[in-house]
Motif scaffolding. Structure first.
Motif, short mmCIF file in Angstrom:
data_model
loop_
_atom_site.label_atom_id
_atom_site.label_comp_id
_atom_site.label_asym_id
_atom_site.label_seq_id
_atom_site.Cartn_x
_atom_site.Cartn_y
_atom_site.Cartn_z
N GLY A 74 59.12 29.61 62.31
CA GLY A 74 59.09 30.48 61.77
C GLY A 74 59.06 31.06 60.40
O GLY A 74 60.04 31.22 59.78
N THR A 75 57.86 31.94 59.58
CA THR A 75 58.14 32.50 58.73
C THR A 75 59.49 33.38 58.78
O THR A 75 59.48 34.53 59.54
CB THR A 75 56.71 33.02 58.16
OG1 THR A 75 56.77 34.24 58.87
CG2 THR A 75 55.66 32.78 57.83
N LEU A 78 58.02 36.97 60.06
CA LEU A 78 57.81 37.28 61.80
C LEU A 78 59.26 36.60 62.31
O LEU A 78 59.13 37.56 63.48
CB LEU A 78 56.39 36.25 61.72
CG LEU A 78 56.49 36.44 63.44
CD1 LEU A 78 56.21 37.36 64.09
CD2 LEU A 78 55.56 35.35 64.00
N LYS A 79 59.74 36.17 62.03
CA LYS A 79 61.11 35.93 62.61
C LYS A 79 61.93 36.98 62.39
O LYS A 79 62.27 37.98 63.95
CB LYS A 79 62.31 34.94 62.08
CG LYS A 79 61.11 33.81 62.58
CD LYS A 79 62.16 32.80 62.49
CE LYS A 79 63.49 32.44 62.56
NZ LYS A 79 64.22 31.21 62.55
N VAL A 101 59.41 30.63 66.69
CA VAL A 101 58.18 30.92 66.65
C VAL A 101 56.95 29.24 67.28
O VAL A 101 57.35 28.36 66.18
CB VAL A 101 57.74 31.62 65.11
CG1 VAL A 101 55.80 31.90 65.42
CG2 VAL A 101 58.01 32.58 64.86
N VAL A 253 49.76 32.64 69.09
CA VAL A 253 51.58 32.92 68.34
C VAL A 253 52.09 32.89 69.68
O VAL A 253 52.26 34.08 70.14
CB VAL A 253 51.67 34.12 67.23
CG1 VAL A 253 52.47 33.85 67.02
CG2 VAL A 253 50.56 32.93 65.87
N PHE A 255 56.33 33.62 70.75
CA PHE A 255 57.99 33.18 70.10
C PHE A 255 59.02 33.52 71.49
O PHE A 255 58.78 34.32 72.95
CB PHE A 255 57.95 33.95 69.15
CG PHE A 255 57.54 35.72 69.29
CD1 PHE A 255 57.91 36.44 70.13
CD2 PHE A 255 56.12 35.70 68.48
CE1 PHE A 255 57.20 37.70 70.16
CE2 PHE A 255 55.72 36.68 68.73
CZ PHE A 255 55.45 38.36 69.61
N GLN A 282 51.09 34.19 61.77
CA GLN A 282 51.76 34.81 61.37
C GLN A 282 51.93 35.95 61.06
O GLN A 282 52.61 36.72 61.37
CB GLN A 282 53.50 33.98 61.10
CG GLN A 282 53.70 32.45 61.61
CD GLN A 282 55.00 31.59 61.32
OE1 GLN A 282 55.41 32.22 61.60
NE2 GLN A 282 55.31 30.52 60.68
#
Ligand code: PLP
Length: 405
Positions: A74-75, A78-79, A101, A253, A255, A282
């Motif tokens: 995940g970026t 986004l995380k 993610v 997407v 998570f 993301q």
């Protein structure tokens, strides 16, 4: 191309039918393409558009050049948004290494089960269930153990039934509330009672699939196992995503937060299948989590109103029963009162599959039979469809059932 004998397929796939929900949706599409007037109440797919600020965030990310291979798990943006979301919505604290993610909640489930299951392992799935869990478990060579939840118990698993279902071979217990397909919700007390049983099986992971967490009809926050029973958190995977809450099914997407050891193994599986999720998607998901939540409330209220309307209409139809869903966007009427009888068109309806087939052929309404979710005789009707589609669908179902002889 003519069908001919050719190179073989994997033997384990012989046991994995295409998911009945997808089959029903594809069938509806094919009939429509062939010119039939079809109302599809098959997929759990919001009819709302993705909120505009989310689409704009994706556009901006693409223009900024966020179009390269993304980091596998995940970026960072986004995380961080996911960590804040888990804290805000569930009171759960996850470090970066405890978050993954994936391409929708579905891939998170695939990653988790593939990373942990060996042939001979068991996975306890309360039924009715979303059909992905047992199918993915079978792909890993494991055996789904179905825990029957009765309509009389509001389709909730009882601690006694959970206790009976767990063995030394249990690798996972799945909890999905609000539930697909029944809309059942578990309150804190019900979760605490299940936690008591789970404490006695320290060898089992627990998957809390909270994908419908924001779609509780009366708006009460949805409690989740890892927060209610923090002593179990070291073996709980809490998963959710943006598909249902933000009308983002096509962005793919999802998570999860869970113990670093599990999350790292899941990332390994993901690395050998899809790699990381598109950075554009993301960026959209981060905007959904961090931006205004106003539309979430609007959509939740709309689903609640639709659910009330659909349940009331189904209950008024001869031969149908319908349990009251507490959340998600499905109705799950029982058709036991109509089995063994003939439709207006002369079809003998022996089970819920035959009911859905006749409903499709005689009235052009596509729905999914309860058997696909491990509980018969029921029918799942998606209430995520728009008002007009639902109204027409209900009118046709009403005409269909009133024609039974
Ligand atoms: C219970 C449940 N979990 C997970 C998912 C996965 O959703 P997605 O892969 O779109 O995030 C779905 C979708 O229907 C679902 O019903």
């Amino acid at each position: 191309m003519p069908e001919a004998a050719g190179p073989g397929l994997a033997a384990r796939l012989a046991q994995i039918p295409r998911a009945a929900t997808m089959q029903a949706a594809e069938r509806a599409r094919a009939l429509r393409a062939a010119g039939r007037d079809i109302i599809s109440l098959t997929l759990g797919e919001p009819d709302f558009p993705t909120p505009a600020h989310v689409v704009e965030a994706a556009h901006a990310a693409a223009l900024r050049g966020e179009t390269k291979y993304p980091p596998l798990t995940g970026t960072p943006a986004l995380k961080a948004a996911v960590a804040a979301k888990f804290r805000r919505d569930s009171g759960l604290a996850f470090e970066d290494g405890e978050i993954l993610v994936g391409h929708g909640g579905r891939q998170i489930i695939y990653d988790a089960l593939t990373a942990t299951l060996d042939p001979g392992d068991e996975i306890v799935v309360p039924a009715p269930y979303w059909n992905a869990y047992p199918l993915i478990a079978r792909m890993a060579g494991a055996a789904p153990v179905l825990l029957a939840c009765e309509e009389a118990d509001g389709f909730r698993p009882t601690p006694e039934a959970l206790d009976r279902a767990i063995t030394r071979r249990t690798k996972w217990v799945v909890l999905n509330y609000p539930n697909n397909p029944t809309g059942a919700v578990l309150d804190r007390a019900a979760l605490l009672a299940l936690a008591e049983v789970l404490r006695r099986a320290p060898w089992a992971w627990v998957m809390s699939d909270d994908i419908y967490e924001h779609l509780v009809h009366d708006g009460t926050p949805n409690p989740t196992l890892a927060a209610v029973a923090p002593d179990l958190a070291h073996r709980v995977l809490t998963l959710t995503g943006v598909s249902k809450t933000y009308a983002m099914t096509g962005w793919r997407v999802g998570f999860a937060g869970g113990p670093a050891r599990l999350v790292s193994a899941m990332a390994n599986v993901q690395g050998q299948s899809t790699g990381g999720v598109s950075p554009v998607a993301q960026a959209a998901a981060a905007a959904a989590l961090e931006g205004t939540q106003d539309q979430v409330g609007v959509m939740r209220a709309a689903y609640a109103a639709r659910s009330a309307r659909v349940v009331a209409a189904l209950r008024a139809m001869p031969g149908l029963t319908c349990h009251q869903p507490g959340g998600a966007f499905y109705a799950y009427p029982g058709v036991a009162g109509l089995l063994g009888r003939r439709t207006r068109g002369g079809t003998l309806v022996s089970d819920d599959r035959a009911f859905c087939e006749a409903l499709l052929m005689e009235e052009g309404v596509a729905a999914v039979h309860g058997g696909a979710f491990g509980a018969s005789p029921y029918v799942r009707i998606s209430t995520a469809a728009g008002e007009a589609v639902l109204g027409e669908g209900l009118a046709r179902i009403g005409r269909f059932v009133s024609g039974f002889q």
